[in-house]
Design a protein around this motif. Sequence first.
Motif, PDB file in Angstrom:
ATOM      1  N   LEU A  71       0.840  -1.195  -0.144  1.00 42.14           N
ATOM      2  CA  LEU A  71       0.193  -0.075  -0.039  1.00 42.14           C
ATOM      3  C   LEU A  71       0.902   1.224  -0.013  1.00 42.14           C
ATOM      4  O   LEU A  71       0.249   2.415  -0.353  1.00 42.14           O
ATOM      5  CB  LEU A  71      -0.934   0.152   1.008  1.00 42.14           C
ATOM      6  CG  LEU A  71      -1.935  -1.119   1.182  1.00 42.14           C
ATOM      7  CD1 LEU A  71      -2.805  -0.809   2.510  1.00 42.14           C
ATOM      8  CD2 LEU A  71      -2.818  -0.908  -0.202  1.00 42.14           C
ATOM      9  N   LYS A  72       2.176   1.116   0.396  1.00 41.40           N
ATOM     10  CA  LYS A  72       2.989   2.265   0.351  1.00 41.40           C
ATOM     11  C   LYS A  72       3.259   2.595  -1.223  1.00 41.40           C
ATOM     12  O   LYS A  72       3.252   3.632  -1.812  1.00 41.40           O
ATOM     13  CB  LYS A  72       4.173   1.977   1.117  1.00 41.40           C
ATOM     14  CG  LYS A  72       4.320   2.120   2.592  1.00 41.40           C
ATOM     15  CD  LYS A  72       5.763   2.122   3.100  1.00 41.40           C
ATOM     16  CE  LYS A  72       5.615   2.223   4.630  1.00 41.40           C
ATOM     17  NZ  LYS A  72       4.979   1.228   5.516  1.00 41.40           N
ATOM     18  N   PHE A  73       3.584   1.412  -1.710  1.00 36.61           N
ATOM     19  CA  PHE A  73       3.814   1.357  -3.294  1.00 36.61           C
ATOM     20  C   PHE A  73       2.608   1.936  -3.997  1.00 36.61           C
ATOM     21  O   PHE A  73       2.664   2.767  -4.962  1.00 36.61           O
ATOM     22  CB  PHE A  73       4.154   0.042  -4.033  1.00 36.61           C
ATOM     23  CG  PHE A  73       4.003  -0.133  -5.309  1.00 36.61           C
ATOM     24  CD1 PHE A  73       4.897   0.191  -6.218  1.00 36.61           C
ATOM     25  CD2 PHE A  73       2.994  -0.883  -6.040  1.00 36.61           C
ATOM     26  CE1 PHE A  73       4.907   0.154  -7.478  1.00 36.61           C
ATOM     27  CE2 PHE A  73       2.473  -0.920  -7.023  1.00 36.61           C
ATOM     28  CZ  PHE A  73       3.739  -0.506  -7.984  1.00 36.61           C
ATOM     29  N   GLU A  74       1.370   1.584  -3.560  1.00 33.90           N
ATOM     30  CA  GLU A  74       0.280   1.956  -4.227  1.00 33.90           C
ATOM     31  C   GLU A  74      -0.094   3.385  -4.045  1.00 33.90           C
ATOM     32  O   GLU A  74      -0.692   4.194  -4.985  1.00 33.90           O
ATOM     33  CB  GLU A  74      -1.055   1.296  -3.917  1.00 33.90           C
ATOM     34  CG  GLU A  74      -1.159  -0.289  -4.234  1.00 33.90           C
ATOM     35  CD  GLU A  74      -1.072  -0.597  -5.758  1.00 33.90           C
ATOM     36  OE1 GLU A  74      -1.509   0.286  -6.466  1.00 33.90           O
ATOM     37  OE2 GLU A  74      -0.975  -1.718  -6.102  1.00 33.90           O
ATOM     38  N   HIS A  75       0.111   3.848  -3.057  1.00 33.84           N
ATOM     39  CA  HIS A  75      -0.029   5.325  -2.610  1.00 33.84           C
ATOM     40  C   HIS A  75       0.894   6.422  -3.446  1.00 33.84           C
ATOM     41  O   HIS A  75       0.546   7.296  -4.195  1.00 33.84           O
ATOM     42  CB  HIS A  75       0.207   5.537  -1.271  1.00 33.84           C
ATOM     43  CG  HIS A  75       0.121   7.118  -0.838  1.00 33.84           C
ATOM     44  ND1 HIS A  75      -0.991   7.810  -0.733  1.00 33.84           N
ATOM     45  CD2 HIS A  75       1.235   7.978  -0.557  1.00 33.84           C
ATOM     46  CE1 HIS A  75      -0.935   9.072  -0.573  1.00 33.84           C
ATOM     47  NE2 HIS A  75       0.392   9.248  -0.171  1.00 33.84           N
ATOM     48  N   LEU A  76       2.221   5.794  -3.593  1.00 28.31           N
ATOM     49  CA  LEU A  76       3.156   6.524  -4.448  1.00 28.31           C
ATOM     50  C   LEU A  76       2.697   6.504  -6.081  1.00 28.31           C
ATOM     51  O   LEU A  76       2.800   7.444  -6.568  1.00 28.31           O
ATOM     52  CB  LEU A  76       4.494   6.137  -4.358  1.00 28.31           C
ATOM     53  CG  LEU A  76       5.673   6.776  -5.128  1.00 28.31           C
ATOM     54  CD1 LEU A  76       5.425   8.504  -4.743  1.00 28.31           C
ATOM     55  CD2 LEU A  76       7.044   6.250  -4.706  1.00 28.31           C
ATOM     56  N   LEU A 118      -9.029   2.592   0.484  1.00 29.84           N
ATOM     57  CA  LEU A 118      -8.076   1.553   1.306  1.00 29.84           C
ATOM     58  C   LEU A 118      -6.902   2.393   1.660  1.00 29.84           C
ATOM     59  O   LEU A 118      -6.318   2.065   2.672  1.00 29.84           O
ATOM     60  CB  LEU A 118      -7.833   0.005   0.458  1.00 29.84           C
ATOM     61  CG  LEU A 118      -7.145  -0.593   1.314  1.00 29.84           C
ATOM     62  CD1 LEU A 118      -7.800  -0.970   2.620  1.00 29.84           C
ATOM     63  CD2 LEU A 118      -6.733  -1.974   0.644  1.00 29.84           C
ATOM     64  N   LEU A 119      -6.400   3.186   0.664  1.00 30.56           N
ATOM     65  CA  LEU A 119      -5.050   3.929   0.962  1.00 30.56           C
ATOM     66  C   LEU A 119      -5.526   4.968   2.051  1.00 30.56           C
ATOM     67  O   LEU A 119      -4.425   5.403   2.834  1.00 30.56           O
ATOM     68  CB  LEU A 119      -4.514   4.603  -0.515  1.00 30.56           C
ATOM     69  CG  LEU A 119      -4.055   3.616  -1.521  1.00 30.56           C
ATOM     70  CD1 LEU A 119      -3.521   4.410  -2.604  1.00 30.56           C
ATOM     71  CD2 LEU A 119      -2.894   2.798  -0.826  1.00 30.56           C
TER      72      LEU A 119
END
Length: 958
Positions: free
Chosen positions: A740-745, A918-919
């Motif tokens: 989810l860190k990856f998805e946020h960026l 979700l983020l």
Amino acid sequence: MDAEHVGGEKQILRSVSLDSLRPSRQRATLRFRDDTGAVNFQKLRRVPVDVPRDRRDDTLLRDLDSMLRTKLNIGDPALEQIDMDGSHGHQYHPSPVLEPNFNFAMSVKGNSRNSNPLTIKSDTDLLAENLKNATDGEADDDAEPYCDDDEEDFANVDEIDGPIIGRISPSTTPSKTSPVENSARPNAREADFNLPVSETFQKNLDRRCFELNTSHTELTNDSMPDVGWKLDDFYGLESELQDWFTSTDHTYLAQLRSHFVDKIKDPDMFLCDEKYARAEISTMVANLENNMDSNLMALTYTSLGCIVYADDMIEHIFIIKRNNILLVQVLPQLIGVFKKISAACRDDKSNLRRKTTLLFYVATTLFFIISVCIELRDEYSGDVTNCITHISDAGLLKYLTGYIEYWRWNSRLSMRIRNINALLYKALVLQFGDNRRCKEVKRKLYKYHGISHSDDKSNRLTLSPLQFEAFSEDITSRFPAYDMPATPLAEHIDNSNSLSQFLEIPRSKSRNSINASLSVPQQHLATPAPSPPSSPAKMQFSEGLRPRKSFQTNMSYPFLYPFDDDSTDATFREKSLAESQDNSNNNTAVPYSIEEASKILADNLQITLDCKQLWYERDLFMATERGWRDEDDDKLASNPYDYSGMENPQKLEEIEVMKRVSQYYSDCLAGLGSLVFVMLQVIESNLSNINYRPEDFPNQASIDAVQPHLEIIRTKELSLRVAVGVLNVLLKWFKVNHVLKFEHLSLLIYDAKYINICSSLLGKYSENYADKALRKMLNSNYSFWGVCSQEYKTRPVAALDDGRFDTNILSSFAYMLRILRKVTGSKTHRLKCLPLSIGLIFKRYYRLFNLSIYHPILKIIKELTPFKNKRWKSEHMDLISGVYLYERLELVDNWVTGKDIAGELNDACGQEIALRALLQFYNFTHYETAMHDLGYCKKSSSSLNMFTKDSERLNSLV
């Protein structure tokens, strides 16, 4: 049979079957003209009929070759080596077929046993020879022809198409001269009925044929040269240190030596004695507060490797490594000086020229120290670990990110943002690691969490949990009583009312929208063992009406008919059924193919660390939606994927790296949006670049006139590599840390219009990509090592060779494509944002063979192909084929056809909304302080309580 009158006598022309060529003694009783050339050639050789079988087979091959040469105008001078007494040393080779109306003379390589190559004559030469020998048609009456007893059986069977130009006369032997010499003979008629061919084209053909004859290596495709280059985050000090400087920076280097000599009384001892050098460095650092300029310039010259004291570049690089390892001990003081000077350049309004010069000096020193530590990570692990610790304790990454964020809103030239970006890029690579280190940490993390991480992915095909879930739904819909094999998948929770239902949607065939248009079973479900119906008969329609009918099984209904599988050995099948019953307590009989497929898919199911992290956060999200989770939930406190507060008594390397990644995400969450915006501005600035070719400038004076412009382009392309490198490093390590860190960026990059910017820049460079990558365009002649070589003791004339490939521009393209792949991967809503011309752009980057460029392109093509029509697929078949050639296959590969396109398009927007929700939940739950900086706040408990709201409303009414 055909008839023809020649000389007043009726001659019978027959078609010879290639399977019926054999000697015959009936020549005396037949009167016909055999224009295959076999008769003439037989008379020339005079081979007896009653020869052994092996000799006769070879004779047949020779006659077939003669026939082909006569029909297709293919001459073989190698046949001249056949002796008149029947001895033979020639081995038959199939003759090539020439295209009609194409006149050229070329030689192709023959068999290794034959010393003479096979020569292909032109049509003009053979026509001249045949016209000359036209009166010799009846000179072969004494030869024994080949015929069949029953001519009716082989009439017009294998007749060779095309006009018959001539035949070989027995009185004429093949010429030993070349085709060019034959055509130059005075008795040869110059008659050419083919299309004219220019002399230049003819010479090119002859030259290419000669190359093919003389070459003993495998043929390669010249349109796709191999670029022997591999993507990496660090290419060594020779390349990385040179990219730090521009042509205007070397003016700062001239005045550094004098300050070094003033501070170091014995330079030779400084370079030889490590203890003396450490003491002098400590003294200069201690005096920075009293005399900032002189001491800082002396330290910078020390970091640059004391250029004038080196004999050559090799010794210079050795001194750079040695001195910067010594400077690690004073790194905290240098970082403090860097923060002070950079803050002055950011905030002060006077004396900015001096301050920006000092900022360049201290930033250069930090850059050299970090680059040397990356280079010597394995050799000097202790010093490198100290360097990483000093940077973490000083919060350098957080400071640099905040500095860039400030520049977004208040940009100033004195802030030297290009150098700040490059320093951040190298600091991220040092703190986290390069590509090789990322793979090692990922493998250790899988082992730490007890997840199998197969290193032999290329040898074993796997499938994802989503694909296995779709397969399970299909099997359950067809065989409701069958239990699938046990797998470590997450438990099924009724999430039909949850927003998270759109995150992962299994695309099973039973859910496919095509089932709505298919017919339902004709028998009732309760009918016991009905017989399968026959295949539906096609209805008769008129000529104008031919509707397309698709007879498919409706997968949403159970399988109604009995089955009998006799394709497998009974003993093996009983044993397999017994094992499946013992393992799953399943007594339902299913076809053996279904049971075997279920077992294969269950055994090759791959659950990655990303899946477990996503499932864990999704469960928390669903519990919060239903109000099942309290604020002080134990499950949140015992999060196995939260590395920030995890204890590490054994000092495991992978845990320490994950702590640094988590710390950076926590410190810079509020500034990631500004960081992405600035990096995309740097990328977009390269859209105005103009590339020049050497042939555009007639002399050296005109090339020197554009050197300043070439240096500006070089600087912008260096900044481009740094910008995309920063984004790629963060995406790569965020995904290893938490999905989810990856998805946020990636969401921030997508919202900043990266797809449009990247597509525009790739399209601009696509025309000149090959020449740019192979250094065929004009480049700047500035070189840091070339400037340093003027001060070496030996003063070499030759500068550093940059190599055949432009690693800077190749790295930029590879990073851009990887980021594009990561932003759009498995997200239909973002795939729709790709321009329609993206396939043509990818085909241009497919011209140079390099897997670092191929992999992201082919992965995007694999996801984009199902949404395209047949015409697009036919035009991009080379890219589709490349997916099968260079990408790892999956156990269930139905990406070209068979996907539920309508369902994916309908759920695309819902998936994007669910991911954003979700983020927001993840960031606010784990990083509440950083979310407060972005304007998010937590609601009070009274506003969350429905009963409190109702009571307050009732009280207000009373």
